[in-house]
Design a protein around this motif. Structure first.
Motif, PDB file in Angstrom:
ATOM      1  N   ARG A  75     -17.217   5.197  20.274  1.00  0.00           N
ATOM      2  CA  ARG A  75     -16.431   5.137  21.460  1.00  0.00           C
ATOM      3  C   ARG A  75     -15.341   6.042  21.813  1.00  0.00           C
ATOM      4  O   ARG A  75     -14.416   6.160  20.869  1.00  0.00           O
ATOM      5  N   THR A  76     -15.541   6.774  23.035  1.00  0.00           N
ATOM      6  CA  THR A  76     -14.563   7.767  23.278  1.00  0.00           C
ATOM      7  C   THR A  76     -13.478   7.333  24.392  1.00  0.00           C
ATOM      8  O   THR A  76     -13.743   6.311  25.111  1.00  0.00           O
ATOM      9  N   ASP A  77     -12.406   7.979  24.319  1.00  0.00           N
ATOM     10  CA  ASP A  77     -11.340   7.524  25.097  1.00  0.00           C
ATOM     11  C   ASP A  77     -11.543   7.887  26.680  1.00  0.00           C
ATOM     12  O   ASP A  77     -11.435   7.375  27.868  1.00  0.00           O
ATOM     13  N   GLY A  78     -12.268   9.035  26.678  1.00  0.00           N
ATOM     14  CA  GLY A  78     -12.778   9.771  27.951  1.00  0.00           C
ATOM     15  C   GLY A  78     -14.157   9.824  28.308  1.00  0.00           C
ATOM     16  O   GLY A  78     -14.900   9.417  27.638  1.00  0.00           O
ATOM     17  N   GLY A  79     -14.761  10.255  29.391  1.00  0.00           N
ATOM     18  CA  GLY A  79     -15.878  10.694  29.749  1.00  0.00           C
ATOM     19  C   GLY A  79     -16.761   9.274  30.085  1.00  0.00           C
ATOM     20  O   GLY A  79     -15.920   8.162  29.938  1.00  0.00           O
ATOM     21  N   ASN A  80     -17.909   9.021  30.539  1.00  0.00           N
ATOM     22  CA  ASN A  80     -18.523   8.157  30.823  1.00  0.00           C
ATOM     23  C   ASN A  80     -19.872   7.671  29.654  1.00  0.00           C
ATOM     24  O   ASN A  80     -20.460   6.665  29.827  1.00  0.00           O
ATOM     25  N   PHE A  81     -19.985   8.560  28.875  1.00  0.00           N
ATOM     26  CA  PHE A  81     -20.989   8.227  27.931  1.00  0.00           C
ATOM     27  C   PHE A  81     -20.579   8.410  26.428  1.00  0.00           C
ATOM     28  O   PHE A  81     -19.835   9.256  26.095  1.00  0.00           O
TER      29      PHE A  81
END
Length: 415
Positions: A75-81
């Motif tokens: 899981r990333t903090d930014g982006g949509n994917f």
């Protein structure tokens, strides 16, 4: 013999008279019940998204195994994917956009070089996390990956400038795994005119562009008419021998004057061609009021920061920006995306519409309820609320794009 036939006939008549299982009325469910069903549908149905800008985001963010930079396996903090959110939302096959900025067109060889690097980056993602991601070059590949629980990464080139001035590059990129090419992007290129460009070099496709479309047909690459001018769009339909796609476009009726979206006449022409239009989720694509609303919010925030001698990175500023934006929300909602789908279906039928979110490509303009890849069930729930059946939703999620893709494959195989 007569007796056996009579018994068979009686049996068939008895079966025909049995009460049939009533179709589920999703419209009468509560929102909570409907979302639960929508989530189940999302996970059991193959879902294809026509356009996700992850490769360019990885290039900018520095794709690496080091967690402190960009690793979309977690899981990333930014982006949509990223992988966890993709699995939550039920997305199975996001078309990876091999995006070529129009600026690269000014430097010979730069567009092809960037395309090659983004393809390698996408392949590296599947090699690094083979239990999570897999390349896909056909609907059959996607179906096989779905059965094994992997996220497929088919690829489409956004901007035909990557072909440079060499028609042989069409076949080259097919061998590299590209399965659609968006003919233009923000500026006219060697292929044709762009919807975003005030300069019209050819008033449609160039002669080279017509050859490109024919060669794409021959090798089995889908023709993508997102981003092109209206004249280029119509020229492409005239030249192609197979259905085309619009990988990430929305309905111009809701955004008057925005040529990047498709007019009713173009939607009807595409349906006559047998193609599929994949709806873009970006705020400016789905709601003409978004641009004005977001500009007003930005102006207020800039003035407030100046008056209070703060920068955006200050914690007090971040708290205020979050609060003010929420209270003066300029964003459209998931219902607006459903409105675009409704319009296409009412105009030409259920067989010509799909999903082309433009996740990781439209910044923070995404609608409330569709902010990232985990939220597709919200859209499915809205469609169920409006009376769409599971069969309808399956067509929107993958059936329609698979139909076009297979037609392109079949034509190429017979050349």
């Amino acid at each position: 013999m007569k007796k056996s036939y009579s018994l068979l006939l009686i049996g068939l008549m008895a079966w025909a008279c049995q009460p049939k299982e009533a179709a589920v009325d999703y419209t009468s469910m509560s929102d909570e019940e409907r979302l639960k069903v929508a989530t189940e549908i999302a996970h059991k149905t193959i879902m294809v998204d026509g356009h996700v800008d992850l490769p360019y985001r990885m290039k900018v963010g520095g794709f690496t195994l080091q967690r402190e930079i960009l690793d979309v396996s977690v899981r990333t903090d930014g982006g949509n994917f990223d992988y966890p959110r993709t699995k939550e939302g039920g997305l199975d096959a996001p078309f990876m956009s091999i995006y070529i900025p129009a600026g690269n067109q000014q430097i010979p060889g730069a567009s092809k070089a960037l395309a090659d690097s983004l393809i390698l980056m996408t392949e590296r993602l599947t090699e690094t996390f083979p239990d999570k991601f897999a390349m896909a070059y056909s609907p059959a590949d996607i179906e096989a990956n779905f059965a094994s629980g992997k996220i497929s990464l088919p690829m489409g080139m956004e901007n035909g400038a990557g072909l440079e001035d060499d028609i042989a590059n069409v076949e080259y990129f097919h061998k590299r795994g590209i399965r659609y090419i968006t003919l233009t992007h923000g500026k006219a290129n060697l292929i044709g005119d762009s919807s975003y460009d005030t300069v019209r070099l050819y008033n449609g496709l160039s002669e080279y562009g017509k050859q490109v479309v024919q060669e794409m047909n021959r090798v089995g690459i889908m023709v993508d008419v997102s981003h092109v001018s209206d004249e280029t769009f119509l020229d492409a339909l005239e030249v192609t021998k197979v259905p085309v796609i619009a990988s990430h476009s929305s309905v111009r009726k809701f955004t008057p004057g925005f040529e990047r979206n498709m007019s009713d006449e173009l939607i009807q022409a595409m349906a006559k061609n047998g193609g599929v239009m994949m709806i873009n989720f970006g705020g400016s694509f789905i709601d003409s009021a978004y641009a004005a609303g977001s500009a007003k919010v930005r102006e207020h925030i800039v003035n407030w920061l100046a008056e209070n001698n703060l920068s955006r990175s200050d914690s007090a500023a971040q708290a205020y920006i979050t609060q003010y934006t929420a209270a003066n929300n300029p964003f459209p909602t998931v219902q607006k995306v459903a409105d675009h789908i409704d319009h296409v279906v009412a105009l030409v039928g259920i067989d010509y519409v799909g999903l082309g979110s433009d996740f990781d490509g439209v910044g923070d303009s995404l609608p409330t309820g569709l902010k990232d890849v985990s939220m597709y069930p919200n859209l499915i729930a809205e469609l169920l609320k409006r009376g769409y059946s599971e069969e309808d939703i399956e067509k929107i999620c993958s059936g329609n794009i698979f139909r076009v893709w297979r037609a392109v494959e079949e034509y190429a195989q017979n050349q």
